[in-house]
Structure formats: C-alpha cells, structure tokens
Design an enzyme around this catalytic site. Structure first.
Site, mmCIF file in Angstrom:
data_model
loop_
_atom_site.group_PDB
_atom_site.id
_atom_site.type_symbol
_atom_site.label_atom_id
_atom_site.label_comp_id
_atom_site.label_asym_id
_atom_site.label_seq_id
_atom_site.Cartn_x
_atom_site.Cartn_y
_atom_site.Cartn_z
ATOM 1 N N HIS A 183 0.840 -1.195 0.000
ATOM 2 C CA HIS A 183 0.000 0.000 0.000
ATOM 3 C C HIS A 183 0.876 1.246 0.000
ATOM 4 O O HIS A 183 1.809 1.370 0.795
ATOM 5 C CB HIS A 183 -0.928 -0.007 1.208
ATOM 6 C CG HIS A 183 -1.997 -1.057 1.102
ATOM 7 N ND1 HIS A 183 -2.499 -1.485 -0.105
ATOM 8 C CD2 HIS A 183 -2.652 -1.765 2.048
ATOM 9 C CE1 HIS A 183 -3.423 -2.404 0.116
ATOM 10 N NE2 HIS A 183 -3.533 -2.599 1.412
ATOM 11 N N ASP A 204 -11.390 0.636 5.329
ATOM 12 C CA ASP A 204 -12.646 1.002 4.686
ATOM 13 C C ASP A 204 -13.767 1.194 5.695
ATOM 14 O O ASP A 204 -14.647 2.029 5.493
ATOM 15 C CB ASP A 204 -13.031 -0.050 3.644
ATOM 16 C CG ASP A 204 -12.212 0.093 2.367
ATOM 17 O OD1 ASP A 204 -12.495 1.016 1.589
ATOM 18 O OD2 ASP A 204 -11.285 -0.696 2.172
ATOM 19 N N ARG A 241 -9.927 5.319 -2.399
ATOM 20 C CA ARG A 241 -9.353 4.296 -1.544
ATOM 21 C C ARG A 241 -9.046 4.883 -0.168
ATOM 22 O O ARG A 241 -8.760 6.064 -0.024
ATOM 23 C CB ARG A 241 -8.074 3.729 -2.162
ATOM 24 C CG ARG A 241 -8.336 2.975 -3.434
ATOM 25 C CD ARG A 241 -7.112 2.213 -3.912
ATOM 26 N NE ARG A 241 -7.434 1.510 -5.144
ATOM 27 C CZ ARG A 241 -8.098 0.377 -5.211
ATOM 28 N NH1 ARG A 241 -8.503 -0.199 -4.104
ATOM 29 N NH2 ARG A 241 -8.356 -0.183 -6.368
#
Length: 930
Positions: free
Chosen positions: A159, A590, A762
């Site tokens: 990431h 998320d 994101r």
C-alpha cells in the site's frame, strides 16, 4: 558552532533514566550539526540562516497561533525562489529522517540496558510473556503445546504510503550503524575521527541523493523493495528470536545442553504481487515472477550461509568421529580435493550446496541466481528434505561432543529453512467479489445461455453454485471464448495451482475475497478454485477461502454470513479439509472511511465477539486476519496493546496482521528494532491466548455505553463526510489528494473509479491526505460529539467513562490511539490548508465544524483520561512529537504556498517537485501517516 537544525529539548523535563534521554539528545544534536554543516557547504550561509529563521517563526506560530508569525511566514515563503524552496524543504525533510534514526537507536539502547540489568524494557517481550505465563501456573509443556499449533504472521503489503527510496534508506541504515557503533564501544581518537568522517560522508551522500523517484513503481519494483527487508531483518532475526525463546524455555525447565526445538509459529506473509484488488498491473505473469523472486531470495541466502558454514566446519576426523549418516552425505559431495579428505563436515556442506543448486533449476530460479551449469546432484523435492540433511550434520556434531558448534550458524540456518522454505513468505491472492461474480456469471452464461446469473436471487445463486461445486466435470471449456477479465482471473488461479506444484502448498495458502457480503461471494471463489484444481468436487480445498468484511454493514453481517456458510455441508467439508480452521479478515481502513474512527473500532470489536460465538457453536477454530494500516485512521497504533485489547477468545493462538506502507520500513529496516517488533507480535499472541480469557469480558454496562457513543459518532461523521453538500470539493481543495497521485510511490490507482466521490476513493490516500494537512480527521472525528451527547443524556456519567478507560483495554486503547493522533494534529496549520478552498462560505462552514469537533474531542479525551494535556501519560512520546514540530511545521507552510502556485497553473516543474518533497518530509516527520 550553532546547533541549528537540532531538536530543542532544553525545556523538556528530565526522565528517571535521564542518561538515555541525554544520549538521544546528543545524537540528535550531532546529526543536526552534521546536516547543518552539509547545508552550509552545499547551499551557502544564506540558505542556512534562512532555514533557521523559518524554524523560529514557525515555532512561534505553532505554539501561539500568532497571527503576526503567520503573516511573516507567508511573506517569507512567498518571496522564495524555486531553488531556495527546494533547498529549504530538503533540509527540514532530512532532519526528520535523521531524527527518526536517532530515536530508533535510543529504543535499542533502552532494550540493551534493560537486558544488561536483567529487566524488561517493557511488557511486550517474549521473556516477560513467558514469565507471566509461569506466574499464572502454565507449565512449559503447555507452552510447547501452544507453539505447536500457534501462528503469528506479519503480512507485508505494498500500500503506497512509503515515500522513501531504497537509495536513501540504504544511507540511513549506514548512519544508524555508525550511531550504534558510537554507543557500544570505547573508540580511540583515531577511530572517533574515522567514524565522524564516515558520518559526514553518509549525510553528504544523502543530501546529494534524489529523495524522489523519477519513474512510477511497477509491481515487481514493489516486490523487490519488500524483499529488501528479508536481507535487513527477517532472514537473520527470526532464527535469533527462536533461539532465544527456546533457550528461555529450556532454562525454565532446568535443562542443560541443547534446548529442545519449538515449532516455527512466526511465519512471514505477503500481498505484494498477489493482491490484484483494484490493481490491473498484478497479472498471472507478475504473480509467477513474484514467487520466483521470493524463492531466489531464500535460496540465495541458504547458499551464502552454507558457504559460510563450510568455512566454520573445518572439523577433522583425525580429531573426532562422525555419524554414518554424515558419511553418506560425504559420498555425494562433488568436492574431490585431497585437502578436504579428512574434513567430512565441509564435504557434507558442499554436497548439500550442490543439491540446492540443482534445486534452483527445478524451482525455475537458476537464472535469477546466476547459476548456469546444472549440477549432477539430485534436486530437493521440498525444503523439508534440505532441512533433513542439515539435521544430519546437527545430529552428528551433537553426538560427537560438538554441540556448541551446532548451536551457532547451523542452528540459525536450520531454523531459517524451516521458517522460510523455498517460498520465503506465504503469498496471498486477493480479488474483489464483484470480479468473481462477473467471471462466474460469464462461465454459466457460456455453458448454459439464458442463466442470467447476475439477476438471480441469493438463494437460487447459492443452490446453483453448490450444485456446480460438487460436479466433477469442469464448467469452463477450452474452446469457448471468454472476456479478458475472466481469462485473466482463470490464468491467475491457474498460476496459483502451478506455484503449488513447484514451490509446495505452503507458498500460497490463502485466497481473499474483498468486499465479501454474502454466501454467494464465498462460493463463487470456491467454484473458480475448483476450475483450476485447487478445490476438489469431493470436498477438499488446497487453499483457505477467506472473506474480507470491510464496510460497517459488512462487519455487522459477518457473523450471519459465516453462520450460513457453516450450515452448508459442502462448504463445511472444505473447512474440515483445512484442519477445521477458518480464517476471516477484518478491514479497518474502509470501515473507518465508511463510518468513522469510533464506529469502526466498535463494529470490529462486536464482529469479533459474534464470530467467536458462531465458530464455537460449530466447532471451527477462528483465525482472524487484521487488515490494519499504519495510521490510527486505518487501524494502526501499538500492536501489543491492540492484540491484548481484543475480546476474549479472539486470538486462539493464531493471528495475522498486515504491515503497510511506511510502517514496514520504520519497524523492520533496522535489525534490532525489527527483532523487537517480531517479539512484540509473538508475546502478544501468547498472552492473548493463554492469559486473557472470558474473565476479561467487559461489563454489560460498558457495552451499552459504547453502543450509544458509536451511534452518535457515526451520525456526526456521516453528516460531515457524506451528507454535507460539496464536502468532496472541500476535501479535494484543502488537501494534497491530487498531488499525491503524482508521486511515484505505488502501482495501484488512488481511486477505484475515475470520480471525485469519497465513496470511490481508496482508504489509503484518504487517510494520507488528512495527515498531510495535519488534521488527522479519520482518527478522531465524531468522538467529541459522541461524548457530549452521552453526557447530556447522562449528566453524572463522566465517572463511568473514566472507569471504562481504567478497566476496559478496548476503550483505553481506542482513546490512547486517539491521544497520539490529536497530539500530531495542528488546527492552526490546518487552517492554512482550509484557506485553499476558494468558496469562502464552504470553507468557513466546514472548517468551523471541524475546528469545533477537534476541540470537543480533545476536551472529552482529557476529561475521561484525567490527563492535564495530550499524551500526559506518555511524556517520552509527547516530547518526541513536540520537538518535531519546528521541523515538520515549516514543511506544511511551504506546501501550502506551493499548492497555491501549482493550482494557479505555475508551470515551473520545481513547484511540483517541491510539493512532492514536502509530502516526503511531512510523512517522515509524522512516521505513521498512512
């Protein structure tokens, strides 16, 4: 000489262990002097003095929100030319990098001092965990049984929040080595001067190295970056940790001689090269090459260690005898030199090395190792065979009075082979449930036109999937044309099956379904796996099928979905074939973006409680995989506290945790620090399993309060982020979200779709952007409102909240993490970013709400924790953060000025370069920003 560019700790109160504090200050002052001298030499006295002036004015603005200082800063920065700006940004950025090195060395000093004194540097050590287990009456036999089935797995991901290049990291690691040498030995004056000269060279090399990548990373670049940490830390430190743990257990048992081995329960994992959710660049070929690169890293290390071991094992049969099994190894050696005729161990090592080189051809990695000639030796069929040959050497040494030698390099190599095999790390495969659905729909439509799978209700879908799952014939046809997406997915899963054949089933053990919402989401993956032979129609699975529940709604439904899955005999067979263990992944990032910090943490906690009950009812062992990020807004924070704050029964001897972005380098680039972090994970897993039971369940009253707090915080967060008109405009204008995309820090796109909607963004760039503007909003927003609402309804409730803070690890950990986040935030600096929003009404309306909530959250936190100020209970961290502000804040001020120019269509490429450099420097200063 001026000590500009050094942290001003003169106003910091002394610690009890003040000598260590002084050592840290001395290191930082020394590094600051060297950087200052470099700046003078490279950029001139005028730039040096300008940097100092900006630092002083910035400090005044931060501490007092001094409007005069604000205007002075704006005037200074607006007059800077492009070259001046770049020099200033680089100076402040490098200071943050160097300060991080000094702090890491201070952590190592503390650990060494504690070890020398026979104490623990903190609770998060294996030694302390074993001691606590002994005090609790847990026998060493029980501890050994625990390790037999335990699993603690840090999983590295790509990431994109790590902004450093490996080139700068290499120089920084050398600086760290120089500081470590300085602390450990008593050098002569000549050695001191040599070390000082080397430090100057390294800092100068850093200054002259480009901080930014000039080209975008590919997935395989990310793989290579991840593999570097195996050289830095994992390949050597994991065996060392195991040896210390075994020796400690043996000492507890009063055993003399070689310590009995424990199972290799610490296992490395990786998503890099296998995670294709939203990343079109992760293809079947990339995954195949990833596994080749991983394998080559492991085999290269084994060959190097065997070469070193051969040099060590010069033992002669003139002096000692050897076992018959060892002589059999000797017979296979290609070394015919008469000089080594009486050195059987060396000959045995060359025999093993020859087989290992032959194995490189079987593994299809010989080209990566530069091996061009195929040895005559028989290749190893598995890493277990290699380990067995090493065990022959070990047994022979121990049987012939050479056990001390066996406990050195050989012991470490045997453990490395057992831990890393021929695959190095377990590579996970991940894809979004929507992709699986489309692929399965096409397979059905091609096989039976008119099926219209996408339009079927859930019950009909499940029935169709189960029927096909238990049918022996394949659903796919080699003669039918499929769309590129379906072809790509099948190719990926076939590659996973091929990797099993070459590298063994341990190489890929898990297939993860992102955005898992239903039973059909899980069965769709099972069906695709059946098509490539990784699931058998009779009910055997070669991999784990793992749902990732990541939104608030998904977390609330997680236990219900798993209950339904376990009731399906066809799926239960698959679970039983995997040892009756089911892994479930929980998404922190998320869920936070969806519902805010308070609600995300609470729904995760509740989901775990509900999952524990479901799994217990069905007799299935639960393994949780925590998808945590580096920042608190993505589930970050101290790993030890987070694991122990899980509800009782959540850590059943097994846990997996993602390590993401800049957290990987901060945890694992330094070997000693890396060893400490691996030890934290091991200690916490042991304690959470054996020492934290149902007795630690929170009072029902606490749960009721938390439910009310979550509801209020959720409403406040959603009202701001998703229900405020034009909030997305405020976000895109007041943060660096657009400019982050220009940094070459990752292969994955920032948004799932080409829109400005928060829903499509994101979680990583969402959190990273808020960190850059120093609001850290995802880590606290809604808490102040929640506490205020609850106290209005319960005027005498503050004492209960304070009790929850003292008695409930979950609540305390949540507030502790928020405490750290708020201490790094700066509403004064955030106000300058808010001023970038062109619509005055929009700016004042939204920032006014954020400012009010920020203050309310701080007030609520201090009231509950009964601290006089943020981080009042952690003065060391408070000083570290406060001392950084004079060097981080100027970068924020420069960034704001550059953003104005860039967005006004300034075409000077140095403006964008300056923005990118400030992003790098701010990230380094904050340390866990993404």
């Amino acid at each position: 000489m001026s000590v500009a560019l050094t942290i001003a700790l003169s106003d910091a109160e002394p610690e009890a262990d003040g000598e260590l504090d002084l050592s840290l200050r001395d290191d930082i002052r020394m590094l600051g002097r060297v950087l200052g001298d470099t700046l003078r030499d490279q950029e001139g006295e005028a730039i040096y003095e300008l940097v100092e002036h900006i630092r002083r004015v910035s400090t005044r603005f931060h501490r007092e929100e001094d409007e005069g200082a604000r205007h002075e800063l704006e005037a200074i920065l607006s007059d800077l030319g492009p070259d001046q700006t770049i020099s200033i940004v680089r100076a402040f950025s490098y200071f943050s990098h160097l300060a991080n090195i000094a702090e890491d060395q201070n952590v190592i000093r503390r650990m060494r001092v504690a070890a020398a004194n026979g104490t623990s540097a903190g609770p998060a050590t294996v030694a302390r965990a074993l001691e606590r287990a002994r005090e609790a009456g847990i026998s060493t036999a029980d501890l050994r049984a625990f390790f037999e089935t335990a699993l603690a797995s840090p999983v590295l991901t790509a990431h994109p929040t790590e902004v450093r290049r490996r080139s700068t990291l290499t120089h920084e690691m050398k600086v760290a080595e120089l500081l470590a040498d300085r602390a450990r030995r008593d050098p002569t004056p000549e050695e001191q001067e040599m070390a000082a000269a080397e430090l100057r060279r390294r800092v100068l090399a850093l200054w002259q190295t480009n901080l930014l990548r000039r080209t975008k990373l590919t997935v395989l670049d990310e793989v290579a970056n991840g593999l570097a940490y195996y050289d830095y830390t994992f390949l050597r430190q994991l065996p060392t940790l195991y040896a210390a743990l075994e020796d400690r257990l043996a000492a507890m048992e009063g055993l003399n001689g070689a310590a009995p081995e424990i199972a290799s329960f610490l296992r490395m994992g990786s998503w890099i090269g296998g995670d294709r959710d939203g990343n079109p660049f992760v293809t079947a070929e990339v995954t195949r090459e990833t596994m080749r690169m991983q394998s080559a890293q492991a085999v290269r290390f084994y060959l190097e260690e065997l070469d070193s071991l051969g040099g060590e094992l010069s033992i002669s049969t003139i002096r000692v005898s050897v076992s018959s099994d060892l002589l059999a190894l000797v017979d296979a050696s290609p070394d015919l030199s008469p000089h080594r005729r009486n050195e059987p161990y060396r000959l045995a090592v060359t025999a093993i090395a020859s087989r290992l080189r032959a194995t490189a051809f079987r593994l299809e990695i010989a080209d990566l190792l530069g091996i061009t000639v195929v040895p005559q030796a028989l290749p190893y069929a598995s890493a277990a065979e290699l380990r067995a040959d090493l065990d022959i050497i070990d047994a022979s040494l121990k049987a012939h009075k050479s056990g001390v030698i066996a406990g050195g390099k050989l012991r470490a190599l045997r453990r490395a082979v057992d831990s890393f095999g021929f695959h190095l790390a377990v590579l996970d495969s991940r894809q979004n449930s929507d992709v699986h659905e489309r692929c399965v729909a096409e397979l059905f439509e091609v096989a039976a036109p008119g099926t219209n799978y996408a339009a079927l209700p859930e019950g009909t879908r499940v029935a169709l999937l189960l029927r096909e799952l238990t049918t022996a014939r394949p659903l796919t046809s080699p003669f039918a044309p499929y769309c590129d997406e379906t072809v790509g997915e099948l190719a990926m899963l076939r590659t996973c099956a091929r990797i099993h054949q070459i590298f063994g089933p341990e190489a890929i053990q898990t297939c993860i379904i992102s955005k898992a919402e239903s039973v059909s989401d899980m069965l769709e993956l099972a069906l695709l796996l059946k098509e490539v032979g990784l699931v058998d129609p009779a009910g055997a699975a070669a991999v784990n099928i793992v749902p990732l529940f990541e939104t608030i709604e998904d977390l609330r439904n997680a236990a219900k979905v798993m209950e339904q899955m376990f009731r399906l005999p066809e799926y239960r067979k698959l679970v039983d074939s995997r040892g009756s263990v089911q892994e479930v992944m929980l998404g922190y990032s998320d869920s936070n973006k969806d519902g805010g910090f308070v609600t995300s943490g609470w729904e995760l906690y509740k989901a775990e409680i509900e999952l524990i009950e479901v799994f217990k009812r069905h007799g299935v062992r639960l393994r949780l995989f925590h998808g945590r990020g580096g920042s608190v807004g993505r589930g970050g924070g101290p790993s030890y506290d987070a694991i122990l704050a899980q509800p009782g029964g959540a850590v059943q001897g097994q846990i997996r945790i993602t390590e993401q972005g800049e957290i990987i380098s901060s945890k694992y680039s330094n070997p000693a620090v890396g060893r400490g972090n691996l030890e934290i994970l091991a200690a916490a897993t042991l304690e959470a399993t054996l020492l934290s039971g149902d007795a630690m369940a929170p009072r029902a009253e606490y749960l009721t309060v938390m439910e009310a707090l979550s509801a209020s915080a959720f409403a406040a967060y959603r009202a701001l982020v998703y229900q405020t008109p034009r909030f997305e405009d405020y976000f895109w204008e007041s943060t660096v979200i657009n400019e982050i995309a220009t940094l070459n820090i990752g292969s994955r796109p920032a948004s799932r779709k080409k829109t400005r909607r928060i829903e499509d963004l994101r979680a990583i760039p969402w959190v990273f952007s808020w960190a850059q503007c120093r609001l850290m909003l995802p880590g606290w927003y809604g808490f102040g409102t929640a506490i205020g609402d609850w106290l209005k309804a319960n005027p005498d409730g503050l004492k209960l909240l304070q009790e929850m803070y003292r008695e409930w690890p979950f609540f305390r950990t949540q507030l502790s993490n928020m405490d750290m986040v708020l201490s790094k935030s700066s509403i004064a600096i955030a106000s300058r970013y808010a001023a970038l929003v062109e619509d005055v009404d929009l700016r004042e309306s939204i920032f006014g709400r954020i400012r009010a909530e920020h203050q309310a959250s701080i007030d609520a936190l201090l009231s509950i924790s009964q601290q006089p100020a943020l981080l009042g209970s952690n003065p060391l961290l408070e000083r570290s953060i406060r001392a950084r502000f004079p060097y981080i804040d100027p970068l924020n001020h420069v960034q704001v000025g550059l953003l104005r120019k860039y967005r006004a269509s300034d075409t000077d490429e140095k403006v964008l370069q300056g923005i990118q450099l400030t992003i790098n420097g701010i990230s380094a200063g904050l340390r866990n920003s993404g």
